[in-house]
Design an enzyme around this catalytic site. Structure first.
Site, PDB file in Angstrom:
ATOM      1  N   ASP A 181       0.878  -1.163   0.000  1.00  0.00           N
ATOM      2  CA  ASP A 181       0.000   0.000   0.000  1.00  0.00           C
ATOM      3  C   ASP A 181       0.926   1.227   0.000  1.00  0.00           C
ATOM      4  O   ASP A 181       2.116   1.102   0.313  1.00  0.00           O
ATOM      5  CB  ASP A 181      -0.870  -0.039   1.273  1.00  0.00           C
ATOM      6  CG  ASP A 181      -1.653   1.230   1.487  1.00  0.00           C
ATOM      7  OD1 ASP A 181      -2.280   1.702   0.524  1.00  0.00           O
ATOM      8  OD2 ASP A 181      -1.629   1.770   2.619  1.00  0.00           O
ATOM      9  N   ASP A 241      -0.135   5.042   1.011  1.00  0.00           N
ATOM     10  CA  ASP A 241      -0.398   5.996   2.091  1.00  0.00           C
ATOM     11  C   ASP A 241      -0.289   5.303   3.450  1.00  0.00           C
ATOM     12  O   ASP A 241      -1.056   4.389   3.737  1.00  0.00           O
ATOM     13  CB  ASP A 241      -1.818   6.576   1.946  1.00  0.00           C
ATOM     14  CG  ASP A 241      -1.983   7.420   0.686  1.00  0.00           C
ATOM     15  OD1 ASP A 241      -1.065   8.176   0.358  1.00  0.00           O
ATOM     16  OD2 ASP A 241      -3.042   7.313   0.035  1.00  0.00           O
ATOM     17  N   GLY A 268      -7.477   3.813   3.446  1.00  0.00           N
ATOM     18  CA  GLY A 268      -7.570   2.796   2.403  1.00  0.00           C
ATOM     19  C   GLY A 268      -8.880   2.855   1.621  1.00  0.00           C
ATOM     20  O   GLY A 268      -9.078   2.110   0.675  1.00  0.00           O
ATOM     21  N   ARG A 304     -11.767   8.064  -2.415  1.00  0.00           N
ATOM     22  CA  ARG A 304     -12.138   9.460  -2.126  1.00  0.00           C
ATOM     23  C   ARG A 304     -13.643   9.640  -1.946  1.00  0.00           C
ATOM     24  O   ARG A 304     -14.101  10.190  -0.941  1.00  0.00           O
ATOM     25  CB  ARG A 304     -11.637  10.346  -3.281  1.00  0.00           C
ATOM     26  CG  ARG A 304     -11.571  11.807  -2.929  1.00  0.00           C
ATOM     27  CD  ARG A 304     -11.079  12.622  -4.113  1.00  0.00           C
ATOM     28  NE  ARG A 304      -9.823  12.129  -4.652  1.00  0.00           N
ATOM     29  CZ  ARG A 304      -9.315  12.475  -5.832  1.00  0.00           C
ATOM     30  NH1 ARG A 304      -9.955  13.342  -6.587  1.00  0.00           N
ATOM     31  NH2 ARG A 304      -8.178  11.959  -6.263  1.00  0.00           N
ATOM     32  N   SER A 321      -5.467   5.206  -4.292  1.00  0.00           N
ATOM     33  CA  SER A 321      -5.316   6.641  -4.552  1.00  0.00           C
ATOM     34  C   SER A 321      -5.073   6.944  -6.025  1.00  0.00           C
ATOM     35  O   SER A 321      -4.211   6.348  -6.656  1.00  0.00           O
ATOM     36  CB  SER A 321      -4.155   7.200  -3.728  1.00  0.00           C
ATOM     37  OG  SER A 321      -3.894   8.522  -4.139  1.00  0.00           O
ATOM     38  N   ASN A 350      -3.891   9.691  -6.826  1.00  0.00           N
ATOM     39  CA  ASN A 350      -2.697  10.530  -6.783  1.00  0.00           C
ATOM     40  C   ASN A 350      -1.414   9.720  -6.610  1.00  0.00           C
ATOM     41  O   ASN A 350      -0.334  10.309  -6.503  1.00  0.00           O
ATOM     42  CB  ASN A 350      -2.805  11.529  -5.626  1.00  0.00           C
ATOM     43  CG  ASN A 350      -3.941  12.524  -5.823  1.00  0.00           C
ATOM     44  OD1 ASN A 350      -4.024  13.179  -6.857  1.00  0.00           O
ATOM     45  ND2 ASN A 350      -4.835  12.617  -4.849  1.00  0.00           N
ATOM     46  N   ASP A 353      -1.451  -0.532   6.202  1.00  0.00           N
ATOM     47  CA  ASP A 353      -1.639   0.154   7.491  1.00  0.00           C
ATOM     48  C   ASP A 353      -3.121   0.328   7.828  1.00  0.00           C
ATOM     49  O   ASP A 353      -3.441   0.824   8.903  1.00  0.00           O
ATOM     50  CB  ASP A 353      -0.984   1.552   7.470  1.00  0.00           C
ATOM     51  CG  ASP A 353      -1.739   2.512   6.563  1.00  0.00           C
ATOM     52  OD1 ASP A 353      -2.108   2.101   5.441  1.00  0.00           O
ATOM     53  OD2 ASP A 353      -1.969   3.661   6.978  1.00  0.00           O
TER      54      ASP A 353
HETATM   55  C1  BG6 Z   1      -5.854   5.707   0.054  1.00  0.00           C
HETATM   56  C2  BG6 Z   1      -5.939   6.478   1.347  1.00  0.00           C
HETATM   57  O1  BG6 Z   1      -4.540   5.292  -0.177  1.00  0.00           O
HETATM   58  O2  BG6 Z   1      -6.270   6.512  -1.045  1.00  0.00           O
HETATM   59  C3  BG6 Z   1      -7.331   7.040   1.531  1.00  0.00           C
HETATM   60  O3  BG6 Z   1      -5.625   5.606   2.432  1.00  0.00           O
HETATM   61  C4  BG6 Z   1      -7.730   7.869   0.317  1.00  0.00           C
HETATM   62  O4  BG6 Z   1      -7.340   7.842   2.700  1.00  0.00           O
HETATM   63  C5  BG6 Z   1      -7.609   7.004  -0.937  1.00  0.00           C
HETATM   64  O5  BG6 Z   1      -9.070   8.325   0.423  1.00  0.00           O
HETATM   65  C6  BG6 Z   1      -7.955   7.765  -2.212  1.00  0.00           C
HETATM   66  O6  BG6 Z   1      -6.960   8.715  -2.459  1.00  0.00           O
HETATM   67  P1  BG6 Z   1      -7.048   9.889  -3.510  1.00  0.00           P
HETATM   68  O7  BG6 Z   1      -5.626  10.415  -3.520  1.00  0.00           O
HETATM   69  O8  BG6 Z   1      -7.424   9.282  -4.833  1.00  0.00           O
HETATM   70  O9  BG6 Z   1      -8.036  10.862  -3.014  1.00  0.00           O
HETATM   71 MG    MG Z   2      -2.683   3.081   3.722  1.00  0.00          MG
END
Ligand code: BG6
Ligand code: MG
Length: 218
Positions: free
Chosen positions: A10, A12, A47, A50, A117, A119, A171
């Site tokens: 993972d 984040d 995890g 969004r 994510s 991002n 995590d």
């Molecule tokens: C996960 C995070 O990795 O990504 C979450 O643990 C988050 O908290 C999710 O909401 C989505 O991320 P993003 O960057 O696409 O908003």
């Molecule tokens: Mg995580």
């Protein structure tokens, strides 16, 4: 001889401490909406994608909004989050990650990123870790977020290994569940009181060696 061929990570909260930035950005949004979110509640967001996170937050605050309004709030949270991320450098890589990855590569194990994510590629670029992964599965490549196992089963498939040959590092409660539902050995990074479904728990990668993980996953 261990049957393990790949480690799936993972992002984040495992590789980099962006979990705190997600929390700060969501907390800011909740405050603007007139309520607060606690650190304990934030555990349930880790995890989670969004839009699903936003739905959980709105339900927590007892707020109902039309879809267009929700899309605007999700964009607002993401721009606050990206402001925090834009200041990030390789210094944000969590303790123990560099040493652990050099052991992983030395052991000849394959690596995949498994993050919901959208991002994730940007973050990997900012911290200079894009090349540390053979395969990158992020939020743009999946249709179901954790605890659905898709992010990890897709990573295993792209690496050409079976779930039983994978170890997942997570995590988040939702991420541990995703790995378990995918039929993988799961290392939880955090508290054993929170990550109760993990096969092995350590505070972070700094307290683990690759040999230890391989021997425990047999
Ligand atoms: C996960 C995070 O990795 O990504 C979450 O643990 C988050 O908290 C999710 O909401 C989505 O991320 P993003 O960057 O696409 O908003
Ligand atoms: Mg995580």
């Amino acid at each position: 001889m261990s049957q393990i061929k790949a480690f799936l990570f993972d992002l984040d909260g495992v590789i980099v401490d962006t979990a705190i930035y997600h929390y700060q950005a969501w907390k800011r949004l909740a405050t603007e909406l007139g309520f607060d979110i606690s650190e304990e509640f934030n555990e349930s967001l880790k995890g989670v994608s969004r839009m699903e996170s936003l739905d959980l937050i709105l339900a927590h605050g007892g707020v109902t909004l039309p879809d267009e309004e929700k899309a605007k709030l999700a964009d607002q949270k993401n721009s606050w989050y990206l402001e925090l991320v834009s200041r990030m450098t390789a210094e944000a890589i969590l303790p123990g990650v560099a040493t652990f990855f050099s052991q992983v590569h030395k052991a000849g194990l394959k690596t995949a990123l498994g993050s919901v994510s959208k991002n994730a590629p940007l973050i990997l670029e900012r911290i200079g870790m894009t090349d540390a992964f053979d395969v990158i599965i992020d939020g743009t490549k999946i249709s179901k977020g954790k605890p659905d196992p898709e992010v990890f089963t897709k990573g295993a498939a792209e690496l050409g290994v079976s779930p039983a040959e994978c170890v997942v590092f997570e995590d988040a409660v939702a991420g541990v569940d995703a790995g378990k539902r995918g039929g993988m050995f799961v290392v939880g990074l955090g508290s054993p009181d929170v990550l109760t479904q993990a096969d092995l728990v350590a505070p972070s990668l700094a307290e683990l060696t690759v040999d230890e993980v391989l021997s425990k996953s047999e």
